[in-house]
Design a protein around this motif. Structure first.
Motif, PDB file in Angstrom:
ATOM      1  N   ALA A 186      -8.871  -1.993  22.627  1.00  0.00           N
ATOM      2  CA  ALA A 186      -7.466  -1.748  22.271  1.00  0.00           C
ATOM      3  C   ALA A 186      -7.280  -1.666  20.765  1.00  0.00           C
ATOM      4  N   TYR A 187      -8.182  -2.302  20.013  1.00  0.00           N
ATOM      5  CA  TYR A 187      -8.076  -2.249  18.552  1.00  0.00           C
ATOM      6  C   TYR A 187      -8.305  -0.838  18.014  1.00  0.00           C
ATOM      7  N   CYS A 188      -8.825   0.070  18.846  1.00  0.00           N
ATOM      8  CA  CYS A 188      -8.996   1.473  18.456  1.00  0.00           C
ATOM      9  C   CYS A 188      -7.795   2.339  18.851  1.00  0.00           C
ATOM     10  N   LEU A 189      -6.882   1.794  19.627  1.00  0.00           N
ATOM     11  CA  LEU A 189      -5.742   2.564  20.119  1.00  0.00           C
ATOM     12  C   LEU A 189      -4.596   2.457  19.122  1.00  0.00           C
ATOM     13  N   SER A 190      -3.969   3.570  18.813  1.00  0.00           N
ATOM     14  CA  SER A 190      -2.893   3.574  17.815  1.00  0.00           C
ATOM     15  C   SER A 190      -1.641   2.917  18.372  1.00  0.00           C
ATOM     16  N   PRO A 191      -0.803   2.363  17.511  1.00  0.00           N
ATOM     17  CA  PRO A 191       0.479   1.815  17.976  1.00  0.00           C
ATOM     18  C   PRO A 191       1.326   2.851  18.711  1.00  0.00           C
ATOM     19  N   ASP A 218      -5.283  -9.487  12.680  1.00  0.00           N
ATOM     20  CA  ASP A 218      -4.032 -10.051  13.171  1.00  0.00           C
ATOM     21  C   ASP A 218      -3.698  -9.394  14.501  1.00  0.00           C
ATOM     22  N   TYR A 219      -3.724 -10.181  15.570  1.00  0.00           N
ATOM     23  CA  TYR A 219      -3.493  -9.634  16.901  1.00  0.00           C
ATOM     24  C   TYR A 219      -2.103  -9.011  17.045  1.00  0.00           C
ATOM     25  N   ASN A 220      -1.174  -9.372  16.188  1.00  0.00           N
ATOM     26  CA  ASN A 220       0.171  -8.794  16.268  1.00  0.00           C
ATOM     27  C   ASN A 220       0.184  -7.297  15.949  1.00  0.00           C
ATOM     28  N   ARG A 221      -0.906  -6.759  15.436  1.00  0.00           N
ATOM     29  CA  ARG A 221      -1.003  -5.313  15.222  1.00  0.00           C
ATOM     30  C   ARG A 221      -1.024  -4.568  16.558  1.00  0.00           C
ATOM     31  N   TRP A 222      -1.486  -5.251  17.613  1.00  0.00           N
ATOM     32  CA  TRP A 222      -1.628  -4.587  18.914  1.00  0.00           C
ATOM     33  C   TRP A 222      -0.804  -5.262  20.010  1.00  0.00           C
ATOM     34  N   GLU A 226       6.753  -3.767  22.188  1.00  0.00           N
ATOM     35  CA  GLU A 226       6.510  -2.388  22.602  1.00  0.00           C
ATOM     36  C   GLU A 226       5.018  -2.079  22.719  1.00  0.00           C
ATOM     37  N   LEU A 227       4.170  -3.097  22.540  1.00  0.00           N
ATOM     38  CA  LEU A 227       2.723  -2.889  22.514  1.00  0.00           C
ATOM     39  C   LEU A 227       2.095  -3.648  23.680  1.00  0.00           C
ATOM     40  N   CYS A 228       0.925  -4.219  23.508  1.00  0.00           N
ATOM     41  CA  CYS A 228       0.302  -5.021  24.552  1.00  0.00           C
ATOM     42  C   CYS A 228       1.083  -6.315  24.766  1.00  0.00           C
ATOM     43  N   HIS A 229       1.075  -6.801  25.997  1.00  0.00           N
ATOM     44  CA  HIS A 229       1.669  -8.112  26.281  1.00  0.00           C
ATOM     45  C   HIS A 229       0.755  -9.236  25.814  1.00  0.00           C
ATOM     46  N   SER A 230      -0.558  -8.977  25.841  1.00  0.00           N
ATOM     47  CA  SER A 230      -1.561  -9.993  25.537  1.00  0.00           C
ATOM     48  C   SER A 230      -2.790  -9.305  24.958  1.00  0.00           C
ATOM     49  N   VAL A 231      -3.632 -10.091  24.288  1.00  0.00           N
ATOM     50  CA  VAL A 231      -4.925  -9.588  23.808  1.00  0.00           C
ATOM     51  C   VAL A 231      -5.970 -10.682  23.999  1.00  0.00           C
ATOM     52  N   THR A 232      -7.226 -10.290  23.900  1.00  0.00           N
ATOM     53  CA  THR A 232      -8.320 -11.249  24.009  1.00  0.00           C
ATOM     54  C   THR A 232      -8.390 -12.114  22.753  1.00  0.00           C
ATOM     55  N   ASN A 233      -8.554 -13.405  22.954  1.00  0.00           N
ATOM     56  CA  ASN A 233      -8.540 -14.361  21.841  1.00  0.00           C
ATOM     57  C   ASN A 233      -9.971 -14.652  21.402  1.00  0.00           C
ATOM     58  N   CYS A 266       2.770 -19.902  11.924  1.00  0.00           N
ATOM     59  CA  CYS A 266       1.841 -19.830  13.064  1.00  0.00           C
ATOM     60  C   CYS A 266       2.018 -18.501  13.782  1.00  0.00           C
ATOM     61  N   LEU A 267       0.930 -17.839  14.110  1.00  0.00           N
ATOM     62  CA  LEU A 267       0.943 -16.417  14.412  1.00  0.00           C
ATOM     63  C   LEU A 267       1.382 -16.041  15.815  1.00  0.00           C
ATOM     64  N   TYR A 268       0.998 -16.834  16.830  1.00  0.00           N
ATOM     65  CA  TYR A 268       1.133 -16.332  18.199  1.00  0.00           C
ATOM     66  C   TYR A 268       1.870 -17.297  19.125  1.00  0.00           C
ATOM     67  N   ARG A 269       2.704 -18.118  18.560  1.00  0.00           N
ATOM     68  CA  ARG A 269       3.459 -19.071  19.369  1.00  0.00           C
ATOM     69  C   ARG A 269       4.263 -18.325  20.440  1.00  0.00           C
ATOM     70  N   GLY A 270       4.093 -18.736  21.697  1.00  0.00           N
ATOM     71  CA  GLY A 270       4.810 -18.099  22.791  1.00  0.00           C
ATOM     72  C   GLY A 270       4.161 -16.838  23.322  1.00  0.00           C
ATOM     73  N   ARG A 271       3.012 -16.442  22.769  1.00  0.00           N
ATOM     74  CA  ARG A 271       2.308 -15.244  23.227  1.00  0.00           C
ATOM     75  C   ARG A 271       1.127 -15.656  24.125  1.00  0.00           C
ATOM     76  N   PRO A 272       0.984 -15.007  25.278  1.00  0.00           N
ATOM     77  CA  PRO A 272      -0.059 -15.431  26.240  1.00  0.00           C
ATOM     78  C   PRO A 272      -1.406 -14.773  25.969  1.00  0.00           C
ATOM     79  N   LEU A 273      -2.085 -15.176  24.902  1.00  0.00           N
ATOM     80  CA  LEU A 273      -3.410 -14.637  24.613  1.00  0.00           C
ATOM     81  C   LEU A 273      -4.385 -14.992  25.737  1.00  0.00           C
TER      82      LEU A 273
END
Length: 436
Positions: A186-191, A218-222, A226-233, A266-273
């Motif tokens: 997903a890090y290769c996929l554009s916003p 920074d996982y918030n890039r993806w 409007e982007l991914c709901h979650s990413v691999t941590n 803190c970067l991902y509070r409330g995000r389900p990584l």
């Protein structure tokens, strides 16, 4: 969204089902082997099965030939539907691996370009220089994934390519009833592409999570509204094994605080990584850990920290696999699942999480942290749970303000008394639900 409370069980089908490495085109009904795993997955406490690639490919699944056809090494469309129906009937959700950044050299549209060159109607599906060349000596150059020319990068700026992929996703929902997607690299996929995909899938099926593979940055890039709901941590994946090998739990404690603490930065509070100890790309945790006794506290942390825990097939009973031995060592064929004491423990962790809103989506607070002990609080909906691990070979008495006198251990069911300090046995993990 349901994914926030999920426990994911990951299967690499071409591996588990014993498919040949090269796609020989011979159809075999290997995917039906998964039917023998449904009861095991349910008993383990997982509620979501994540399948790595299932569709027709050159070799390993990430080199797609056809998004619409089940890989013949695994079986037929009817076989896959039977498996998905069985999983759904058992109360399990199904996520598939969406490989949208690139395809294999056997992809039908790329084969057309190799044959017809500039005359191919699909020439703009890829980024091609007809005056160049690659090591395959096709008489043309094309952009690949990270220099691996067996993986041909798609031009996702071409609406026809995007439409083709979205039609495939729609067919996966219609034919197999899938409930979400993992997005490969997903890090290769554009916003812009991710926004299109998110809008499409939200209109396709309610509560359809997109979980992206991200390795660094920074996982918030993806990840976002409007982007991914979650990413691999992957940050915590590294900390979850190396903190034990170095006997320095400050490493994983720092990552968790940085990601999920209460401070504004803190970067991902409330995000389900998506949290994991291993997967199809990395060394098995039972191999990676220097001291196998650390499997218990490592899994205790995996299910206790903020995010969604994922278990990779075979690791729940301590299967080993060394990265240096190649992909096949990480993705072995397994006919029947195994159940042992480690599996019992992971099932207890999953059950504890399922019963606890605090463990599913509660706020995080560090309570005690040493090189070998780590205690933190998860709190939500009036419930407080303390997660405690001891990585040492000796028992440890932890002194801290628990805020109450007693608690119930969600793993064992035992009543715990905090008077005079809390006793942590060697190589242990505990989830204490605090009395109000």
């Amino acid at each position: 969204m349901w994914f926030d409370q999920a426990v994911v069980y990951q299967i690499y089908p071409l591996g588990l089902c014993g498919a040949p490495t090269e796609n020989d085109g011979v159809q075999a009904h290997r995917i039906l082997r998964v039917l023998d795993w449904v009861e095991h997955i349910n008993a383990l406490g997982a509620d979501t099965v994540l399948f790595n690639p299932l569709f027709d490919s050159d070799r390993h699944g990430y080199d797609t030939r056809d998004y619409f056809t089940v890989d013949p090494r695994l079986g037929t469309e009817e076989d896959l539907k039977r498996v998905c129906d069985a999983l759904h009937a058992a109360g399990l959700r199904v996520m598939l691996d969406g490989v949208f950044n690139h395809v294999g050299r056997g992809f039908w549209a790329f084969r057309d370009v190799l044959e017809k060159r500039e005359r191919s109607p699909y020439r703009d599906w890829f980024r091609i220089d007809f005056g160049g060349d690659t090591g395959y000596h096709d008489g043309l150059w094309y952009e690949s994934w990270e220099g691996h020319y067996e993986l041909v990068k798609l031009n996702l700026g071409n609406p026809d390519v995007v439409r083709h992929q979205f039609d495939a996703i729609r067919s996966w929902v219609d034919r197999f009833g899938i409930d979400g997607l993992r997005l490969d690299v997903a890090y290769c996929l554009s916003p812009d592409y991710l926004r299109q995909l998110r809008a499409f899938t939200e209109g396709l099926k309610p509560d359809f999570p997109l979980m992206g593979e991200c390795l660094h940055g920074d996982y918030n890039r993806w990840m976002g509204p409007e982007l991914c709901h979650s990413v691999t941590n992957y940050e915590c994946h590294k900390g979850l094994w190396s903190a034990f090998n170095s006997m320095n739990l400050f490493e994983i404690g720092h990552s968790i605080q940085r990601q999920f603490g209460a401070d504004p930065w803190c970067l991902y509070r409330g995000r389900p990584l998506l949290n994991f100890l291993d997967n199809h790309d990395v060394e098995r945790i039972a191999t990676r850990l220097t001291d196998k006794n650390h499997l218990v506290p490592a899994y205790g942390l995996l299910f206790g920290i903020p995010g969604v825990p994922a278990v990779y097939y075979g690791s729940e009973w301590g299967m080993e696999g060394r990265k240096s031995d190649g992909d096949a060592a990480l993705r072995p064929a397994v006919e029947k699942p195994v159940w042992n004491e480690l599996t019992d423990f992971i099932a207890a962790l999953a059950a504890a999480r399922r019963r606890s809103p605090a463990l599913c989506h509660g706020a995080y607070r560090t309570v005690l942290l040493t090189n070998r002990q780590y205690i933190f609080e998860r709190a939500a909906e009036g419930e407080r749970v303390l997660v405690a691990v001891n990585a040492d070979s000796a028992p440890y008495t932890a002194h801290f303000d628990a805020g109450c006198g007693r608690a119930v251990d969600l793993i064992t069911g035992a009543l715990h008394d905090f008077g005079g300090g809390s006793q942590l046995p060697p190589y242990s993990a505990a989830y204490w639900k605090m009395e109000k």
